[in-house]
Enzyme design. Structure first.
Site, PDB file in Angstrom:
ATOM      1  N   GLY A  96       0.784  -1.250  -0.038  1.00 47.21           N
ATOM      2  CA  GLY A  96      -0.053   0.146  -0.120  1.00 47.21           C
ATOM      3  C   GLY A  96       0.879   1.191  -0.046  1.00 47.21           C
ATOM      4  O   GLY A  96       2.043   1.157   0.488  1.00 47.21           O
TER       5      GLY A  96
ATOM      6  N   GLN B  83       3.271  10.131   0.956  1.00 44.68           N
ATOM      7  CA  GLN B  83       4.592   9.345   0.993  1.00 44.68           C
ATOM      8  C   GLN B  83       5.363   9.868  -0.196  1.00 44.68           C
ATOM      9  O   GLN B  83       6.635   9.466  -0.113  1.00 44.68           O
ATOM     10  CB  GLN B  83       4.201   7.833   1.030  1.00 44.68           C
ATOM     11  CG  GLN B  83       3.722   7.469   2.519  1.00 44.68           C
ATOM     12  CD  GLN B  83       3.675   5.939   2.342  1.00 44.68           C
ATOM     13  OE1 GLN B  83       2.431   5.256   1.970  1.00 44.68           O
ATOM     14  NE2 GLN B  83       4.426   5.297   3.227  1.00 44.68           N
TER      15      GLN B  83
ATOM     16  N   CYS C 258       5.720   0.244   7.551  1.00 41.38           N
ATOM     17  CA  CYS C 258       5.511   1.511   6.634  1.00 41.38           C
ATOM     18  C   CYS C 258       6.723   1.745   5.709  1.00 41.38           C
ATOM     19  O   CYS C 258       7.774   1.503   6.245  1.00 41.38           O
ATOM     20  CB  CYS C 258       5.058   2.745   7.238  1.00 41.38           C
ATOM     21  SG  CYS C 258       4.538   4.106   6.561  1.00 41.38           S
ATOM     22  N   LEU C 259       6.509   1.831   4.537  1.00 33.94           N
ATOM     23  CA  LEU C 259       7.455   2.262   3.536  1.00 33.94           C
ATOM     24  C   LEU C 259       8.113   3.601   4.010  1.00 33.94           C
ATOM     25  O   LEU C 259       9.285   3.747   3.789  1.00 33.94           O
ATOM     26  CB  LEU C 259       6.951   2.314   2.025  1.00 33.94           C
ATOM     27  CG  LEU C 259       6.475   1.064   1.648  1.00 33.94           C
ATOM     28  CD1 LEU C 259       6.052   1.296   0.206  1.00 33.94           C
ATOM     29  CD2 LEU C 259       7.636   0.137   1.521  1.00 33.94           C
TER      30      LEU C 259
ATOM     31  N   HIS D  21      -4.710   1.633   7.502  1.00 33.05           N
ATOM     32  CA  HIS D  21      -3.365   2.379   7.358  1.00 33.05           C
ATOM     33  C   HIS D  21      -3.068   3.370   6.553  1.00 33.05           C
ATOM     34  O   HIS D  21      -2.619   4.536   6.914  1.00 33.05           O
ATOM     35  CB  HIS D  21      -2.281   1.226   7.228  1.00 33.05           C
ATOM     36  CG  HIS D  21      -0.856   1.591   7.128  1.00 33.05           C
ATOM     37  ND1 HIS D  21       0.332   1.038   8.235  1.00 33.05           N
ATOM     38  CD2 HIS D  21      -0.239   2.194   6.498  1.00 33.05           C
ATOM     39  CE1 HIS D  21       1.130   1.632   7.824  1.00 33.05           C
ATOM     40  NE2 HIS D  21       1.157   2.527   6.651  1.00 33.05           N
ATOM     41  N   GLU D  22      -3.713   3.040   5.176  1.00 35.40           N
ATOM     42  CA  GLU D  22      -3.400   4.200   4.085  1.00 35.40           C
ATOM     43  C   GLU D  22      -4.105   5.305   4.348  1.00 35.40           C
ATOM     44  O   GLU D  22      -3.875   6.481   4.126  1.00 35.40           O
ATOM     45  CB  GLU D  22      -3.391   3.444   2.679  1.00 35.40           C
ATOM     46  CG  GLU D  22      -2.574   2.360   2.401  1.00 35.40           C
ATOM     47  CD  GLU D  22      -1.066   2.515   2.659  1.00 35.40           C
ATOM     48  OE1 GLU D  22      -0.647   3.635   2.422  1.00 35.40           O
ATOM     49  OE2 GLU D  22      -0.548   1.285   3.092  1.00 35.40           O
TER      50      GLU D  22
ATOM     51  N   HIS E 220      -2.607   7.684   6.570  1.00 33.12           N
ATOM     52  CA  HIS E 220      -1.523   8.542   5.939  1.00 33.12           C
ATOM     53  C   HIS E 220      -2.280   9.760   5.602  1.00 33.12           C
ATOM     54  O   HIS E 220      -1.521  11.012   5.625  1.00 33.12           O
ATOM     55  CB  HIS E 220      -0.948   7.768   4.812  1.00 33.12           C
ATOM     56  CG  HIS E 220       0.093   6.957   5.285  1.00 33.12           C
ATOM     57  ND1 HIS E 220       1.246   7.462   5.768  1.00 33.12           N
ATOM     58  CD2 HIS E 220       0.356   5.657   4.910  1.00 33.12           C
ATOM     59  CE1 HIS E 220       2.196   6.804   5.909  1.00 33.12           C
ATOM     60  NE2 HIS E 220       1.573   5.414   5.422  1.00 33.12           N
TER      61      HIS E 220
HETATM   62 NI    NI Z   1       2.555   3.520   5.763  1.00 38.37          NI
END
Ligand code: NI
Length: 194
Positions: free
Chosen positions: A62, A67, A110-111, A152-153, A156
């Site tokens: 995701g 991000q 998380c990226l 989660h997204e 963000h």
């Molecule tokens: Ni994340």
């Protein structure tokens, strides 16, 4: 979210897509409540495609627009297992319209917070209203890993990270680690340039 699901051969499945740099925490752009997308036009579609490519390349399951530094309410995800066909989702202006009372605990990463994982408790199922890649209104019921991922997204685009669910001490520790990682990466880049 990050998962150890490597999907070789899925990179650049649409010509002209580009991998963008992923912003690492802490960064003010990751703390912003993002503005809605006004119109799903060619620019937004291209952005969504770049986000998918960036996510597959990472690899992750995701990614949210902030991000990659675009503070708009746009997320992409693909929670397909490595032996399943790709299941890319583009969600514009996603909004949770229903949450189950039952909760689930998943280990999240998380990226934007590489290498850090923690268990987070969230509603086990959610219903999400959004516009798809063609600008069509959709509503979809998410369960299991997809429910965790979509929440989660959506966090963000509201300026919230999974570490915000952890204790202040743990959160500070992870943040310090990420600051160190960013300093090291900056030094590495300077060295390469010099
Ligand atoms: Ni994340």
């Amino acid at each position: 979210m990050v998962a150890a699901i490597v999907k070789p051969g899925r990179i650049a499945y649409i010509a002209g897509m580009a991998v963008r740099d992923i912003i690492i925490h802490p960064d003010p752009r990751l703390k912003k409540v993002c503005a809605p997308v006004e119109e799903v036009d060619e620019r937004i579609r291209r952005l969504a495609d770049d986000m998918l490519e960036t996510m597959y390349a990472a690899p992750g399951i995701g990614l949210a627009a902030p991000q990659i530094g675009v503070t708009r309410r746009l997320i992409v995800m693909d929670c397909a297992g490595k032996d399943e066909p790709p299941r890319p989702h583009v969600l514009v202006n996603p909004e949770i319209v229903w949450r189950s009372e039952e909760t689930n605990v998943h280990e999240e990463g998380c990226l934007s917070i590489p290498g850090e994982y923690a268990e987070v408790e969230r509603p086990a199922e959610v219903r999400v209203r959004y516009l798809d890649r063609d600008g069509q209104a959709q509503e979809r019921h998410f369960t299991g890993l997809e429910a965790t991922c979509v929440q989660h997204e959506i966090d963000h685009v509201n300026g919230r990270l999974f570490i915000d669910y952890l204790s202040p001490v743990r959160r500070r520790l992870i943040t310090e680690k990420m600051k160190k990682l960013k300093r090291e990466r900056a030094r590495g880049k300077a060295k390469a340039a010099g």
